[in-house]
Structure formats: C-alpha cells, structure tokens
Write a protein that holds these residues in place. Structure first.
Motif, short mmCIF file in Angstrom:
data_model
loop_
_atom_site.label_atom_id
_atom_site.label_comp_id
_atom_site.label_asym_id
_atom_site.label_seq_id
_atom_site.Cartn_x
_atom_site.Cartn_y
_atom_site.Cartn_z
N TYR A 87 2.16 -45.92 -27.90
CA TYR A 87 2.49 -44.51 -28.08
C TYR A 87 1.24 -43.77 -28.52
O TYR A 87 0.61 -44.12 -29.51
CB TYR A 87 3.59 -44.34 -29.12
N GLY A 88 0.87 -42.72 -27.77
CA GLY A 88 -0.29 -41.92 -28.14
C GLY A 88 0.09 -40.47 -28.33
O GLY A 88 0.90 -39.92 -27.57
N THR A 89 -0.50 -39.83 -29.34
CA THR A 89 -0.18 -38.42 -29.59
C THR A 89 -1.37 -37.68 -30.16
O THR A 89 -2.31 -38.29 -30.69
CB THR A 89 1.02 -38.29 -30.56
N SER A 90 -1.33 -36.37 -30.05
CA SER A 90 -2.28 -35.49 -30.72
C SER A 90 -1.64 -34.96 -31.99
O SER A 90 -0.45 -34.64 -32.00
CB SER A 90 -2.67 -34.31 -29.82
N LEU A 91 -2.44 -34.83 -33.03
CA LEU A 91 -1.92 -34.32 -34.30
C LEU A 91 -2.30 -32.86 -34.52
O LEU A 91 -1.82 -32.23 -35.46
CB LEU A 91 -2.44 -35.18 -35.46
N HIS A 92 -3.16 -32.31 -33.63
CA HIS A 92 -3.53 -30.89 -33.75
C HIS A 92 -2.58 -29.98 -32.99
O HIS A 92 -2.83 -28.80 -32.84
CB HIS A 92 -4.97 -30.67 -33.27
N LYS A 93 -1.48 -30.56 -32.49
CA LYS A 93 -0.45 -29.73 -31.88
C LYS A 93 0.62 -29.45 -32.93
O LYS A 93 0.42 -28.68 -33.84
CB LYS A 93 0.10 -30.42 -30.63
N TRP A 94 1.75 -30.13 -32.86
CA TRP A 94 2.88 -29.74 -33.69
C TRP A 94 2.77 -30.17 -35.15
O TRP A 94 3.43 -29.60 -36.02
CB TRP A 94 4.17 -30.26 -33.07
N LEU A 95 1.92 -31.16 -35.46
CA LEU A 95 1.69 -31.48 -36.88
C LEU A 95 0.75 -30.48 -37.51
O LEU A 95 0.70 -30.36 -38.73
CB LEU A 95 1.14 -32.90 -37.02
N MET A 96 -0.03 -29.79 -36.69
CA MET A 96 -0.97 -28.76 -37.16
C MET A 96 -2.08 -29.33 -38.03
O MET A 96 -2.54 -28.71 -38.98
CB MET A 96 -0.22 -27.63 -37.88
N ALA A 97 -2.50 -30.55 -37.70
CA ALA A 97 -3.64 -31.20 -38.36
C ALA A 97 -4.94 -30.64 -37.78
O ALA A 97 -4.91 -29.87 -36.82
CB ALA A 97 -3.55 -32.71 -38.17
N PRO A 98 -6.10 -31.02 -38.33
CA PRO A 98 -7.37 -30.51 -37.79
C PRO A 98 -7.54 -30.81 -36.30
O PRO A 98 -7.08 -31.84 -35.81
CB PRO A 98 -8.43 -31.24 -38.62
N ILE A 99 -8.21 -29.92 -35.61
CA ILE A 99 -8.48 -30.10 -34.19
C ILE A 99 -9.32 -31.36 -34.00
O ILE A 99 -10.32 -31.56 -34.68
CB ILE A 99 -9.20 -28.87 -33.61
N GLY A 100 -8.89 -32.20 -33.06
CA GLY A 100 -9.60 -33.44 -32.82
C GLY A 100 -9.04 -34.60 -33.61
O GLY A 100 -9.78 -35.48 -34.05
N THR A 101 -7.71 -34.62 -33.77
CA THR A 101 -7.07 -35.74 -34.45
C THR A 101 -5.84 -36.19 -33.67
O THR A 101 -5.14 -35.39 -33.06
CB THR A 101 -6.63 -35.37 -35.89
N GLY A 102 -5.59 -37.49 -33.69
CA GLY A 102 -4.43 -38.05 -33.00
C GLY A 102 -4.20 -39.47 -33.51
O GLY A 102 -4.89 -39.94 -34.41
N PHE A 103 -3.19 -40.14 -32.93
CA PHE A 103 -3.03 -41.55 -33.28
C PHE A 103 -2.54 -42.35 -32.09
O PHE A 103 -1.98 -41.81 -31.12
CB PHE A 103 -2.13 -41.75 -34.51
#
Length: 424
Positions: free
Chosen positions: A251-267
């Motif tokens: 499972y891959g996701t971006s965290l700078h979308k709906w989590l609103m974390a810093p741009i350029g973060t994911g897991f």
C-alpha cells in the motif's frame, strides 16, 4: 550516546515552539457533538479548524486532491527543524533529528494498523508504488493487471518494465459511475489470465473519487495467488480505514494530500513476509533484505519533512477521521444540491457514501471544461483541475476542512450561472 547538553538541545528543538493551534482544536473537540454527521454541520466547530490554517482567502482552492496546505502547527514544526538543521547540518540533522523518524514510523503504523517494521517513510505515493511495481521479480510475458483509469505515472512505470523486460501491461475498463461495487471486482476478474502476476488498483480513483472495494479485490487476488498493490494516494486520511479493512500486501500513499503533512511525504506499507523479496529502488545490502528501512535509502535528505508528519497526524486524529469524512461529504452535498436539477449537469461520480467522499467530478454539458475552469479562476478566484479521459470530461472538485460555507456557496452560484447563462 548523547551528552546531557546534546539531550537538552534536542529537547529544545522539539519543544521550543508551540502555537495555540492544538489547544484550539482540543477545546473545539471537547464540546463538539460526538455524532460525526451532526458535528459536520456545526459551523462554530469548523470555524476553529479553519483558523488553524494560514490561507489566502482571495483564492479558493478546490484542488486539494492535488496537494493540501498544512495547518500552521505543521508548518512551524517544519520551519524550526529546518532552521535547527542548518545551524550544523551534519551534526544536528543526523545526530538529533534523523532518529525521530522512528517515532513517526511508529505513529503512522499504529494509525494504519500495521507493525512499525512494515512501514517505510517515502517522499510520496509515486515513490512508494514505484518501489512495489519495479521491485517484484517478473519474467518476460508476465502480466500486470490494472485499469484504464489508474494514475498515469503508475501506468508509465509498468510500461517501462514492458519496454525493458518484456512483461505485459493489461488494462480493463469499468463503469465510470458503477451501480455496485461488485461491478468493479468483476472488471478486475475479467482481466485475470494464467500470466497475471500482479494486480494494481487505486483505493480511490483520482479522476472521479470512486472508492474501490479493496478487500474484495485482494481476496480475489489471494484466491488466485496474485499479490495486490494498492494506490492509496487519495484515500489515506480522507475517510477512516485500517490495514485489516483492506487485506493488501502493498500500500502506497502520499501524506501531503488529505493528511496535510509537509509536501514531499508519503509511506509504503509492505506485509512483513513480502519485504525480503521486494527490491528497493536504490541499492541495499543483503543484510537489509528483511528491513523495511531499505526502501528509505535515498541518500541525504531533510529530516524536517518526515518529522513534521507527527504534527499533521496529531491534528488529523484530534479532529477525528469520522468527523472529517462527514464534513467533506456535507460540503459536497451543499454545492451539489444547488445544481443537481440543472439539465446540463452530469456527475461522473457515484455520490453515495459507499462510493465516494471528498472528491467529485462534475461536467456541464455543451461547454469546454477547461474553459470553465479558467473562467472560474478569472471571475471568482476559484481554482480547480480539469479531467479529460476517453470516457468522460469534467471538473474535479475537492474542498477540505478549511473550506468555508461561503466559498462553497460562491462555487455553486458560479456553476449555476455557467449552466444557465454560459461563460461567454
């Protein structure tokens, strides 16, 4: 081992700045109705949430599906850690700040519902999914199955393997506005052959907001011995779910979308027994084969970005995933109800809660969708993105928790005018 002075400095870094954002949210949550649907309509509560952001209200951002602004508390955490890093980067960043990624890993894993040693911190969903798509061993003629509405970068990733290694990309179509989730499962099943070795699906289709029945597809894949990679770029922190609700291996996701974390973060989540045989994008030693951290070996990178994820996660958890999803659906219903009866309006999204949440694709028939988007920006300061697919066209509308009702109503007013009078 850190000296007493080093420990003191490190503690100052993490606690030196603290604005009142989280206190404000905590107070608002304490008196908010526990029923998510009721609290979704409580404007006093959401005014407190809106005040946690530093927004240019002259621009109405309805493209949060691309990248979201962070609340002030996240930006401040990012700023202070960057400043601290720059005082003595090789020492402060690597000795004090970089180790904090383990706390972020633990918290993300707990939120997602997996073990921390199954959770890699990446720069975005693309990187996480490229690790998965490029890291699985395949032979010439093997097939990767996906849909014709999956994200373009992931399709291009598979196409590169196709050109380079002789594997085969297989894409199936599915109804843009399905009547049931089973139609989506059936579409995937129709594309499976004896050569299918990997299935890639979106948890949420970025073009329309369609939520996929991930668990059912994963069960289908498991019954055929086929691993499923899930693109969660537009799902994580938009609505509540955990790993066990999905049953996927990757499972891959971006965290700078709906989590609103810093741009350029994911897991990237990788099921523990799959880690060893998944090759990282950048070389790792044999001793790292079973270590999820091998996927993070990208060379020198800022520690501040991944450390500030913690503040974004706190902000999200304090609001509450159920309450947030209910608010996104409430905002959508408010503008949709104002234009739904117009004869030249078509929704390329199934609007039931089971099928969608914060993303809606809307089309005004007879008008150029790109011209509508340009008109909205010029005349109303409303920014959204245009979707052009072989099966449909439309505007992708994605408000967020900082969006006000007046902004929603202005958009509805503009769309009504476009429907009835045109944009000429």
């Amino acid at each position: 081992m850190l000296t007493r002075r080093e420990l003191l400095i490190s503690g100052m870094v993490t606690a030196a700045f603290r604005d009142d954002t989280l206190d404000l949210v905590a107070k608002a949550v304490s008196w908010a109705d526990k029923d998510a649907v009721i609290s979704a309509q409580d404007e006093d509560f959401w005014a407190k949430i809106q005040s946690a952001f530093t927004q240019d209200r002259n621009l109405i951002n309805f493209n949060n599906g691309g990248v979201c602004p962070s609340p002030r508390i996240v930006n401040e955490a990012l700023r202070r850690q960057i400043e601290y890093s720059n005082q003595a980067p090789a020492y402060h960043m690597w000795k004090h700040l970089e180790p904090e990624v383990e706390h972020v890993r633990l918290r993300l894993a707990r939120h997602f519902g997996c073990d921390k040693d199954e959770m890699a911190i990446t720069r975005n969903a693309s990187e996480a999914l490229e690790i998965s798509l490029l890291g699985i061993d395949l032979e010439p003629g093997d097939e990767i199955l996906t849909t014709d509405q999956d994200y373009g970068r992931m399709i291009n990733t598979i196409k590169q393997r196709e050109r380079r290694e002789g594997i085969k990309l297989v894409q199936v179509s599915f109804p843009t506005v399905p009547n049931s989730l089973q139609e989506l499962v059936d579409a995937i099943e129709s594309g499976i052959t004896s050569r299918t070795k990997v299935i890639l699906i979106c948890h949420v289709i970025n073009l329309t907001g369609q939520i996929w029945p991930v668990k059912a597809v994963c069960e289908l894949g498991r019954s055929r011995g086929i691993p499923v990679i899930v693109d969660g770029a537009h799902a994580f922190a938009q609505f509540p779910f955990e790993r066990d609700d999905l049953g996927c291996e990757y499972y891959g996701t971006s965290l700078h979308k709906w989590l609103m974390a810093p741009i350029g973060t994911g897991f990237l989540y990788v099921k523990r027994d799959k880690i060893k045989d998944l090759w990282p994008l950048t070389p790792a030693t044999e001793e790292q084969d079973d270590d999820i951290r091998k996927f993070e070996e990208i060379g020198t990178h800022p520690a501040a970005n991944h450390n500030a994820i913690g503040e974004a996660l706190t902000f999200h958890e304090m609001i509450g995933a159920e309450r947030k999803a209910a608010r996104l659906r409430y905002l959508r219903t408010r503008w949709i109800d104002k234009i739904a009866e117009e004869k030249n309006v078509r929704f390329n999204t199934n609007l039931s809660d089971e099928h969608s949440c914060g993303i809606t694709n809307v089309e005004i028939l007879g008008l150029d969708q790109g011209e509508i988007a340009a008109w909205l920006l010029k005349e109303y300061g409303i920014f959204c993105t245009t979707i052009n697919h072989k099966q449909y066209q439309g505007l992708r509308i994605t408000p967020n928790v900082y969006t006000t009702l007046s902004e929603i109503d202005l958009f509805a007013e503009a769309m009504l005018k476009a429907c009835r009078e045109g944009i000429g």
